[in-house]
Design a protein around this motif. Structure first.
Motif, mmCIF file in Angstrom:
data_model
loop_
_atom_site.group_PDB
_atom_site.id
_atom_site.type_symbol
_atom_site.label_atom_id
_atom_site.label_comp_id
_atom_site.label_asym_id
_atom_site.label_seq_id
_atom_site.Cartn_x
_atom_site.Cartn_y
_atom_site.Cartn_z
ATOM 1 N N PRO A 195 -36.055 -24.480 16.622
ATOM 2 C CA PRO A 195 -35.098 -24.988 15.639
ATOM 3 C C PRO A 195 -33.659 -24.990 16.164
ATOM 4 O O PRO A 195 -33.272 -24.137 16.961
ATOM 5 C CB PRO A 195 -35.246 -24.017 14.458
ATOM 6 C CG PRO A 195 -36.644 -23.519 14.576
ATOM 7 C CD PRO A 195 -36.907 -23.394 16.050
ATOM 8 N N ILE A 196 -32.893 -25.958 15.720
ATOM 9 C CA ILE A 196 -31.494 -26.088 16.108
ATOM 10 C C ILE A 196 -30.623 -25.613 14.956
ATOM 11 O O ILE A 196 -30.819 -26.037 13.810
ATOM 12 C CB ILE A 196 -31.157 -27.554 16.448
ATOM 13 C CG1 ILE A 196 -32.005 -28.029 17.639
ATOM 14 C CG2 ILE A 196 -29.674 -27.722 16.746
ATOM 15 C CD1 ILE A 196 -31.894 -29.518 17.913
ATOM 16 N N ASN A 197 -29.668 -24.745 15.259
ATOM 17 C CA ASN A 197 -28.777 -24.229 14.226
ATOM 18 C C ASN A 197 -27.576 -25.153 14.056
ATOM 19 O O ASN A 197 -26.839 -25.417 15.001
ATOM 20 C CB ASN A 197 -28.290 -22.819 14.604
ATOM 21 C CG ASN A 197 -27.473 -22.191 13.492
ATOM 22 O OD1 ASN A 197 -27.934 -22.082 12.365
ATOM 23 N ND2 ASN A 197 -26.253 -21.770 13.800
ATOM 24 N N TYR A 198 -27.397 -25.660 12.850
ATOM 25 C CA TYR A 198 -26.284 -26.559 12.526
ATOM 26 C C TYR A 198 -25.349 -25.784 11.603
ATOM 27 O O TYR A 198 -25.598 -25.639 10.427
ATOM 28 C CB TYR A 198 -26.828 -27.812 11.832
ATOM 29 C CG TYR A 198 -25.830 -28.944 11.631
ATOM 30 C CD1 TYR A 198 -24.533 -28.726 11.188
ATOM 31 C CD2 TYR A 198 -26.222 -30.268 11.853
ATOM 32 C CE1 TYR A 198 -23.654 -29.768 10.986
ATOM 33 C CE2 TYR A 198 -25.340 -31.330 11.664
ATOM 34 C CZ TYR A 198 -24.062 -31.065 11.219
ATOM 35 O OH TYR A 198 -23.185 -32.110 11.017
ATOM 36 N N LEU A 199 -24.266 -25.259 12.171
ATOM 37 C CA LEU A 199 -23.333 -24.452 11.397
ATOM 38 C C LEU A 199 -22.291 -25.347 10.733
ATOM 39 O O LEU A 199 -21.682 -26.203 11.377
ATOM 40 C CB LEU A 199 -22.649 -23.429 12.305
ATOM 41 C CG LEU A 199 -21.901 -22.277 11.619
ATOM 42 C CD1 LEU A 199 -21.911 -21.035 12.494
ATOM 43 C CD2 LEU A 199 -20.462 -22.672 11.298
ATOM 44 N N VAL A 200 -22.105 -25.154 9.437
ATOM 45 C CA VAL A 200 -21.090 -25.887 8.679
ATOM 46 C C VAL A 200 -19.962 -24.910 8.381
ATOM 47 O O VAL A 200 -20.193 -23.877 7.757
ATOM 48 C CB VAL A 200 -21.673 -26.449 7.362
ATOM 49 C CG1 VAL A 200 -20.579 -27.106 6.526
ATOM 50 C CG2 VAL A 200 -22.783 -27.447 7.664
ATOM 51 N N ALA A 201 -18.755 -25.240 8.809
ATOM 52 C CA ALA A 201 -17.630 -24.309 8.694
ATOM 53 C C ALA A 201 -16.974 -24.311 7.320
ATOM 54 O O ALA A 201 -15.830 -23.892 7.169
ATOM 55 C CB ALA A 201 -16.589 -24.627 9.765
ATOM 56 N N PHE A 202 -17.721 -24.776 6.311
ATOM 57 C CA PHE A 202 -17.219 -24.832 4.945
ATOM 58 C C PHE A 202 -18.358 -24.491 3.982
ATOM 59 O O PHE A 202 -19.533 -24.593 4.350
ATOM 60 C CB PHE A 202 -16.658 -26.221 4.632
ATOM 61 C CG PHE A 202 -15.454 -26.587 5.462
ATOM 62 C CD1 PHE A 202 -14.174 -26.294 5.027
ATOM 63 C CD2 PHE A 202 -15.611 -27.195 6.693
ATOM 64 C CE1 PHE A 202 -13.064 -26.605 5.805
ATOM 65 C CE2 PHE A 202 -14.514 -27.517 7.486
ATOM 66 C CZ PHE A 202 -13.244 -27.225 7.035
ATOM 67 N N PRO A 203 -18.032 -24.102 2.752
ATOM 68 C CA PRO A 203 -19.071 -23.745 1.781
ATOM 69 C C PRO A 203 -19.936 -24.947 1.394
ATOM 70 O O PRO A 203 -19.556 -26.100 1.647
ATOM 71 C CB PRO A 203 -18.263 -23.248 0.572
ATOM 72 C CG PRO A 203 -16.934 -22.869 1.122
ATOM 73 C CD PRO A 203 -16.677 -23.854 2.231
ATOM 74 N N PRO A 204 -21.075 -24.704 0.759
ATOM 75 C CA PRO A 204 -21.941 -25.793 0.292
ATOM 76 C C PRO A 204 -21.223 -26.674 -0.731
ATOM 77 O O PRO A 204 -20.359 -26.215 -1.466
ATOM 78 C CB PRO A 204 -23.119 -25.053 -0.353
ATOM 79 C CG PRO A 204 -23.119 -23.701 0.296
ATOM 80 C CD PRO A 204 -21.681 -23.380 0.537
ATOM 81 N N GLY A 205 -21.581 -27.961 -0.743
ATOM 82 C CA GLY A 205 -21.042 -28.875 -1.742
ATOM 83 C C GLY A 205 -19.883 -29.721 -1.279
ATOM 84 O O GLY A 205 -19.545 -30.713 -1.921
ATOM 85 N N GLY A 206 -19.250 -29.360 -0.164
ATOM 86 C CA GLY A 206 -18.127 -30.127 0.350
ATOM 87 C C GLY A 206 -18.576 -31.273 1.236
ATOM 88 O O GLY A 206 -19.769 -31.452 1.512
ATOM 89 N N THR A 207 -17.623 -32.056 1.704
ATOM 90 C CA THR A 207 -17.919 -33.224 2.528
ATOM 91 C C THR A 207 -18.710 -32.877 3.779
ATOM 92 O O THR A 207 -19.707 -33.527 4.110
ATOM 93 C CB THR A 207 -16.608 -33.915 2.942
ATOM 94 O OG1 THR A 207 -15.843 -34.201 1.784
ATOM 95 C CG2 THR A 207 -16.899 -35.207 3.691
ATOM 96 N N THR A 208 -18.260 -31.852 4.491
ATOM 97 C CA THR A 208 -18.916 -31.472 5.747
ATOM 98 C C THR A 208 -20.351 -31.053 5.509
ATOM 99 O O THR A 208 -21.248 -31.371 6.294
ATOM 100 C CB THR A 208 -18.134 -30.324 6.426
ATOM 101 O OG1 THR A 208 -16.742 -30.631 6.423
ATOM 102 C CG2 THR A 208 -18.590 -30.126 7.863
ATOM 103 N N ASP A 209 -20.578 -30.346 4.413
ATOM 104 C CA ASP A 209 -21.920 -29.882 4.070
ATOM 105 C C ASP A 209 -22.824 -31.049 3.670
ATOM 106 O O ASP A 209 -23.979 -31.131 4.100
ATOM 107 C CB ASP A 209 -21.831 -28.872 2.923
ATOM 108 C CG ASP A 209 -23.187 -28.342 2.499
ATOM 109 O OD1 ASP A 209 -23.812 -27.612 3.291
ATOM 110 O OD2 ASP A 209 -23.624 -28.666 1.372
#
Length: 331
Positions: free
Chosen positions: A34-48
């Motif tokens: 598996p590949i880890n995809y880290l999102v530097a913002f909380p859930p629900g935002g644009t990046t997420d």
């Protein structure tokens, strides 16, 4: 005895020379886990949101599972620092933004990473103007109404953001600077909780991307007063004027464009970066994704990793000048 030892050493060396390429050829091809995809913002935002949309299709294309992990805080700096220290083996990715990879370096005196040197750009998903929104029942019907109230009551109107140093924060500060007014900044740990408080009336307004605010505008829970692009959006919110169209003194030429990109830790093998870029490009160019991204107010990108880095460096320089000119400082 000496001859026997030399013979054994020679035999071992010969065997190693034969077996080495065999062992290499039998190594599991990437990706083998598996590949880890880290999102530097909380859930629900644009990046997420983008991470979850892209990861499903990218995982299918690679034959691997992409695991989304959210690590928000400090305008994306917390998650970015974690990603910068992760192994550069192709199994660690980071959803980065204008905040984490262009703005923060001029706002935070000490970052645990270098936005350029610590990462390898993989893909620029696209650029996205932000939109200024208020609650549906707000007394402010236009941007001019909002600025008039702010001028008459310095510091009384509050503006939410996804955190100190985010594009939402800088858009707010830049508007205040150019329009000659003063707002009270209210930082949150992400767009989702911030926009909820705008809808409930606890905060007067907010700048956010159309990815997050669009659905709430369409549902009637938010009213859009202006977009921060130089021209009106052609694929979404076509009836919403630009900031410059307000006619308020000092706002001519006002423009703030957010962006979303995928990064990997510096040193990630180029073949892996190229493979990721190629697969994401195929995904982005499908009619389905083109329609979805444009419908969110974003302009899809086709820049190469090298072009993304050049774009990023230009953005760092641009925002450094804006921050200095507007005398923007973190609290």
């Amino acid at each position: 005895m000496t001859q026997r030892r030399l013979f054994i050493q020679s035999a071992v060396a010969s065997a190693a020379a034969v077996l080495a390429p065999t062992a290499f050829s039998q190594a599991a091809p990437w990706p083998a886990k598996p590949i880890n995809y880290l999102v530097a913002f909380p859930p629900g935002g644009t990046t997420d949101i983008l991470a979850r949309v892209i990861s499903q299709k990218l995982g299918a294309a690679l034959g691997a599972t992409l695991v989304i992990e959210n690590k928000g805080g400090a305008g994306g700096s917390v998650g970015s620092e974690i990603a910068a220290r992760a192994p550069a083996d192709g199994y660690n990715l980071l959803g980065g933004t204008i905040s984490s990879h262009a703005i923060n370096v001029s706002l935070y005196p000490k970052l645990g990473y270098d936005p350029v040197k610590s990462f390898t750009p993989v893909y620029l998903y696209g650029t996205n103007p932000v939109v200024l929104v208020v609650a549906a029942n707000s007394p402010h019907k236009t941007l001019k109404d909002l600025l008039t109230a702010a001028k008459a009551n310095p510091g009384k109107l509050s503006g939410a953001s996804a955190g100190n140093g985010t594009s939402q924060h800088l858009a707010q500060e830049l508007l205040a600077f150019k329009a000659g007014v003063k707002f009270t900044h209210v930082p949150y740990k992400g767009s989702a909780p911030a926009i909820q408080d705008v809808m409930s009336g606890q905060v007067d307004f907010m700048f956010d991307t159309t990815v997050v605010a669009g659905a709430h505008i369409q549902s009637g829970k938010l009213r859009a007063l202006a977009v921060t692009s130089s021209k009106r959006l052609t694929d979404a919110l076509t009836d919403v004027p630009t900031v410059a169209e307000s006619g308020w003194p000092g706002t001519a030429g006002f423009e703030v464009v957010s962006w979303q990109a995928l990064f990997a830790p510096a040193g990630t093998p180029k073949p892996i970066v190229d493979k990721l870029h190629a697969e994401i490009l195929k995904i982005i160019q499908t009619p389905e994704m083109q329609e979805r991204i444009k419908g969110l107010g974003m302009q899809p990108s086709t820049l190469t990793p090298e072009q993304v880095q050049a774009f990023q460096k230009a953005e760092i320089e641009k925002w450094a000048q804006v921050i200095k000119a507007a005398n923007i400082k973190l609290e």
